[in-house]
Design an enzyme around this catalytic site. Sequence first.
Site, PDB file in Angstrom:
ATOM      1  N   ARG A 144       6.315  43.189  -7.940  1.00  0.00           N
ATOM      2  CA  ARG A 144       5.881  42.618  -8.928  1.00  0.00           C
ATOM      3  C   ARG A 144       4.404  42.975  -9.347  1.00  0.00           C
ATOM      4  NH1 ARG A 144       8.260  36.667  -9.678  1.00  0.00           N
ATOM      5  NH2 ARG A 144      10.020  37.313  -7.959  1.00  0.00           N
ATOM      6  N   ARG A 199      17.371  25.278 -15.333  1.00  0.00           N
ATOM      7  CA  ARG A 199      17.965  25.809 -14.086  1.00  0.00           C
ATOM      8  C   ARG A 199      18.353  24.697 -12.971  1.00  0.00           C
ATOM      9  NH1 ARG A 199      15.604  31.152 -11.949  1.00  0.00           N
ATOM     10  NH2 ARG A 199      13.759  29.966 -11.977  1.00  0.00           N
ATOM     11  N   ARG A 208      14.162  23.767  -8.933  1.00  0.00           N
ATOM     12  CA  ARG A 208      13.158  24.300  -7.895  1.00  0.00           C
ATOM     13  C   ARG A 208      11.753  23.805  -8.197  1.00  0.00           C
ATOM     14  NH1 ARG A 208      14.054  30.739  -8.742  1.00  0.00           N
ATOM     15  NH2 ARG A 208      11.821  30.585  -9.064  1.00  0.00           N
TER      16      ARG A 208
HETATM   17  P1  AP5 Z   1      11.766  34.540  -7.916  1.00  0.00           P
HETATM   18  O1  AP5 Z   1      12.569  33.448  -7.004  1.00  0.00           O
HETATM   19  O2  AP5 Z   1      11.762  35.832  -7.881  1.00  0.00           O
HETATM   20  O3  AP5 Z   1      11.774  33.864  -9.336  1.00  0.00           O
HETATM   21  P2  AP5 Z   1      11.243  34.667 -10.680  1.00  0.00           P
HETATM   22  O4  AP5 Z   1      10.766  35.922 -10.772  1.00  0.00           O
HETATM   23  O5  AP5 Z   1      10.271  33.412 -11.114  1.00  0.00           O
HETATM   24  O6  AP5 Z   1      12.250  34.550 -11.523  1.00  0.00           O
HETATM   25  P3  AP5 Z   1      13.429  33.530 -11.334  1.00  0.00           P
HETATM   26  O7  AP5 Z   1      14.231  33.376 -10.142  1.00  0.00           O
HETATM   27  O8  AP5 Z   1      12.973  32.285 -12.107  1.00  0.00           O
HETATM   28  O9  AP5 Z   1      14.494  34.086 -12.746  1.00  0.00           O
HETATM   29  P4  AP5 Z   1      15.693  35.038 -12.669  1.00  0.00           P
HETATM   30  O10 AP5 Z   1      15.262  35.984 -13.420  1.00  0.00           O
HETATM   31  O11 AP5 Z   1      16.122  35.219 -11.415  1.00  0.00           O
HETATM   32  O12 AP5 Z   1      16.854  34.179 -13.469  1.00  0.00           O
HETATM   33  P5  AP5 Z   1      18.206  33.552 -12.944  1.00  0.00           P
HETATM   34  O13 AP5 Z   1      19.207  34.613 -12.743  1.00  0.00           O
HETATM   35  O14 AP5 Z   1      17.822  32.353 -12.015  1.00  0.00           O
HETATM   36  O15 AP5 Z   1      10.165  34.112  -7.244  1.00  0.00           O
HETATM   37  C1  AP5 Z   1       9.579  32.905  -6.952  1.00  0.00           C
HETATM   38  C2  AP5 Z   1       8.200  33.069  -6.443  1.00  0.00           C
HETATM   39  O16 AP5 Z   1       8.201  33.484  -5.213  1.00  0.00           O
HETATM   40  C3  AP5 Z   1       7.130  33.689  -7.499  1.00  0.00           C
HETATM   41  O17 AP5 Z   1       6.834  33.054  -8.537  1.00  0.00           O
HETATM   42  C4  AP5 Z   1       5.932  34.029  -6.519  1.00  0.00           C
HETATM   43  O18 AP5 Z   1       5.202  32.962  -6.140  1.00  0.00           O
HETATM   44  C5  AP5 Z   1       7.014  34.137  -5.282  1.00  0.00           C
HETATM   45  N1  AP5 Z   1       7.238  35.762  -5.071  1.00  0.00           N
HETATM   46  C6  AP5 Z   1       8.857  36.375  -5.182  1.00  0.00           C
HETATM   47  N2  AP5 Z   1       8.523  37.735  -5.163  1.00  0.00           N
HETATM   48  C7  AP5 Z   1       7.135  37.899  -5.100  1.00  0.00           C
HETATM   49  C8  AP5 Z   1       6.406  39.208  -5.094  1.00  0.00           C
HETATM   50  N3  AP5 Z   1       7.150  40.493  -5.061  1.00  0.00           N
HETATM   51  N4  AP5 Z   1       5.268  39.114  -4.819  1.00  0.00           N
HETATM   52  C9  AP5 Z   1       4.645  37.874  -5.068  1.00  0.00           C
HETATM   53  N5  AP5 Z   1       5.127  36.834  -4.982  1.00  0.00           N
HETATM   54  C10 AP5 Z   1       6.470  36.734  -5.080  1.00  0.00           C
HETATM   55  O19 AP5 Z   1      18.406  32.950 -14.272  1.00  0.00           O
HETATM   56  C11 AP5 Z   1      17.780  31.773 -14.877  1.00  0.00           C
HETATM   57  C12 AP5 Z   1      18.789  30.469 -15.535  1.00  0.00           C
HETATM   58  O20 AP5 Z   1      19.381  31.228 -16.742  1.00  0.00           O
HETATM   59  C13 AP5 Z   1      19.956  30.066 -14.822  1.00  0.00           C
HETATM   60  O21 AP5 Z   1      19.991  28.786 -14.946  1.00  0.00           O
HETATM   61  C14 AP5 Z   1      21.055  30.852 -15.140  1.00  0.00           C
HETATM   62  O22 AP5 Z   1      22.029  30.240 -14.693  1.00  0.00           O
HETATM   63  C15 AP5 Z   1      20.947  31.272 -16.550  1.00  0.00           C
HETATM   64  N6  AP5 Z   1      21.355  32.497 -16.856  1.00  0.00           N
HETATM   65  C16 AP5 Z   1      21.231  33.657 -16.413  1.00  0.00           C
HETATM   66  N7  AP5 Z   1      21.787  34.597 -17.205  1.00  0.00           N
HETATM   67  C17 AP5 Z   1      22.141  34.087 -18.260  1.00  0.00           C
HETATM   68  C18 AP5 Z   1      22.842  34.422 -19.469  1.00  0.00           C
HETATM   69  N8  AP5 Z   1      23.156  35.736 -19.651  1.00  0.00           N
HETATM   70  N9  AP5 Z   1      23.037  33.441 -20.561  1.00  0.00           N
HETATM   71  C19 AP5 Z   1      22.543  32.267 -20.372  1.00  0.00           C
HETATM   72  N10 AP5 Z   1      22.152  31.679 -19.052  1.00  0.00           N
HETATM   73  C20 AP5 Z   1      21.740  32.559 -18.103  1.00  0.00           C
HETATM   74 MG    MG Z   2      15.557  34.599  -9.072  1.00  0.00          MG
END
Ligand code: AP5
Ligand code: MG
Length: 229
Positions: free
Chosen positions: A93, A130, A162
């Site tokens: 990231r 979500r 979350r």
């Molecule tokens: P992390 O858990 O990785 O969260 P994020 O990057 O904020 O990404 P998300 O999980 O929010 O989104 P996603 O892209 O996975 O979407 P999802 O599939 O859930 O990280 C959390 C925290 O941890 C960070 O903020 C940081 O603090 C820390 N961290 C983690 N890694 C780190 C690193 N490398 N360095 C530093 N800190 C780190 O989908 C979202 C929603 O949309 C769901 O409801 C889903 O059902 C829906 N959805 C998905 N696809 C579709 C579609 N095609 N159409 C309609 N709805 C859809």
């Molecule tokens: Mg995720």
Amino acid sequence: MSSGVRLLVLGKQGAGKGTQAVRIARHNGVPHISTGDMFRAAASARTPFGLKAKEFMKRGELVPDDIVIGVVAERLAKDDAVNDGFVLDGFPRTRVQAEELQRLLGPGGLDAAVDIDVPTEIVLHRISGRRVCRTCGATYHVDKPPKVDWLCDRDGGSVVQRDDDKPEAIERRLELYEQETGPLLEFYEALGLLVTVDGVGDLEDVFGRVLDGVETVRQLRRSAPQAQR
Ligand code: AP5
Ligand code: MG
Ligand code: ZN
């Protein structure tokens, strides 16, 4: 796509990284390695490391590079990842993390970096609605809840919002994406590894695009292996 794939998934918060990474990993029989899921599991187990990570996460801040890199290096050294491959979700990231990953894996150590591209107004709708299973991390949306009221379809675990899916934290996470993570697209483009996939549309359609994109990059690299340094 054959097994033995080594991928990472990039994309804004809510782009569907987790949703797609789980499918890609299952399809290829490789582990799904999500730094966010690992930190959330450590936080619910209340380990000292988990409690520390939780402080950063709930504010929408990034966990410091040295902590994240240590956790990922340890996970990638396990037999399943070494022998079969992996799908990394949410790592790297930052530029420091990306460089460290290159060093850990060595040249040719990645097959592709998949960017799931979704406009900000759509990710905002996705994240604010979500809900996530406390037990297995499966993701749902208020528009498409589990079959039985807020109990996971897979394991009956409770499905909740979350901590960092609240408005202030969402804003900070998206800001950090622009500053720190967005620039990694150029980093992987320069290595000939970037696959950009339109992440808007049905889950299965997006999945199909990911598989096609990865296959195209793998074939290109097979015919021009010098592309990755
Ligand atoms: P992390 O858990 O990785 O969260 P994020 O990057 O904020 O990404 P998300 O999980 O929010 O989104 P996603 O892209 O996975 O979407 P999802 O599939 O859930 O990280 C959390 C925290 O941890 C960070 O903020 C940081 O603090 C820390 N961290 C983690 N890694 C780190 C690193 N490398 N360095 C530093 N800190 C780190 O989908 C979202 C929603 O949309 C769901 O409801 C889903 O059902 C829906 N959805 C998905 N696809 C579709 C579609 N095609 N159409 C309609 N709805 C859809
Ligand atoms: Mg995720
Ligand atoms: Zn579950």
